[in-house]
Design an enzyme around this catalytic site. Structure first.
Site, PDB file in Angstrom:
ATOM      1  N   ASN A   1     -10.356  -1.933  -6.727  1.00  0.00           N
ATOM      2  CA  ASN A   1      -9.495  -1.148  -7.614  1.00  0.00           C
ATOM      3  C   ASN A   1     -10.083  -0.964  -9.008  1.00  0.00           C
ATOM      4  O   ASN A   1      -9.677  -0.062  -9.753  1.00  0.00           O
ATOM      5  CB  ASN A   1      -8.109  -1.797  -7.734  1.00  0.00           C
ATOM      6  CG  ASN A   1      -7.266  -1.665  -6.480  1.00  0.00           C
ATOM      7  OD1 ASN A   1      -6.347  -2.444  -6.255  1.00  0.00           O
ATOM      8  ND2 ASN A   1      -7.572  -0.682  -5.643  1.00  0.00           N
TER       9      ASN A   1
ATOM     10  N   ASP B   1       0.820  -1.203   0.000  1.00  0.00           N
ATOM     11  CA  ASP B   1       0.000   0.000   0.000  1.00  0.00           C
ATOM     12  C   ASP B   1       0.864   1.267   0.000  1.00  0.00           C
ATOM     13  O   ASP B   1       1.910   1.308   0.646  1.00  0.00           O
ATOM     14  CB  ASP B   1      -0.900  -0.005   1.245  1.00  0.00           C
ATOM     15  CG  ASP B   1      -2.004   1.037   1.162  1.00  0.00           C
ATOM     16  OD1 ASP B   1      -2.340   1.470   0.044  1.00  0.00           O
ATOM     17  OD2 ASP B   1      -2.526   1.417   2.219  1.00  0.00           O
TER      18      ASP B   1
END
Length: 218
Positions: A65, A17
């Site tokens: 996503n 991340d």
């Protein structure tokens, strides 16, 4: 840092991340953050292999996503395809099995075909496993397992944890010893909800492109 062999986790899972925040912090477009994140992934994956980690699982692209900007998604799909093409010989040379987890059918045709090709060519490799979570969601994985069980009309009286685990993407693998998440966020974001119930959790404040081999050993 000198690592003792008996301290090496068998299975490490990583939530990579912070690519976009890294790019913003450095005054760069988000796609440059993803490119740098990929370069860092290669270093970390190779270091895991050198340390003797048998299984590496990485969260590369979640179901959520898909909601991102179309240009960014297009770039990520191409980056994944180019990355797999680039690493194919490494997998074969080092006898690493590629296992892609997620809704592969949603991926672009070229990427999907390449995934199936490499998975086929590496399916008998025994030295290590790379689980690549692409178009992945933890709840989706559990639902997919339940649907398979229902389709096969598995008797509820015979169902137990061992049998259920056989229908997950990580079938036959030990659960992760440790989950690493970078960027300072302290949550799993749907990553391996079944497999991580007893995993150690490590949250690094570093953004993924800044996460080094030394950070991994720490």
């Amino acid at each position: 840092m000198i690592m003792e062999k008996n301290n090496i986790p068998r299975h490490i899972a990583i939530i990579m991340d912070g690519n976009r925040r890294w790019a913003e912090k450095n005054g760069l477009p988000s796609i440059e953050g993803h490119r740098q994140g990929y370069e860092q992934f290669k270093k970390i994956a190779e270091h895991c292999n050198k340390l003797g980690v048998k299984i590496l699982t990485v969260y590369a692209f979640s179901l959520e996503n898909w909601k991102r900007n179309k240009v960014e998604v297009f770039y990520l799909m191409n980056l994944l395809r180019k990355g797999l093409q680039e690493q194919k010989d490494y997998f074969i040379k080092n006898k690493i099995k590629l296992n892609v987890m997620g809704q592969i059918e949603r991926l672009p045709t070229a990427l999907k075909n390449l995934i199936h090709k490499i998975m086929k060519e590496t399916e008998n490799n025994k030295k290590g496993i790379l689980n690549l979570a692409i178009s992945y969601g933890g709840r989706e994985e559990i639902l997919a397992a339940v649907k398979k069980l229902l389709k096969e009309r598995t008797s509820p009286s015979k169902l137990n944890e061992k049998i259920f685990s056989q229908y997950l993407y990580t079938f036959g693998q030990p659960d992760p010893d440790i989950i690493i998440r970078t960027s300072g966020e302290q949550r799993l974001s749907g990553f391996l909800p079944w497999q991580t119930v007893y995993s150690e959790l490590y949250f690094s404040p570093k953004l993924w492109p800044d996460f080094t081999e030394e950070d991994l050993e720490e």
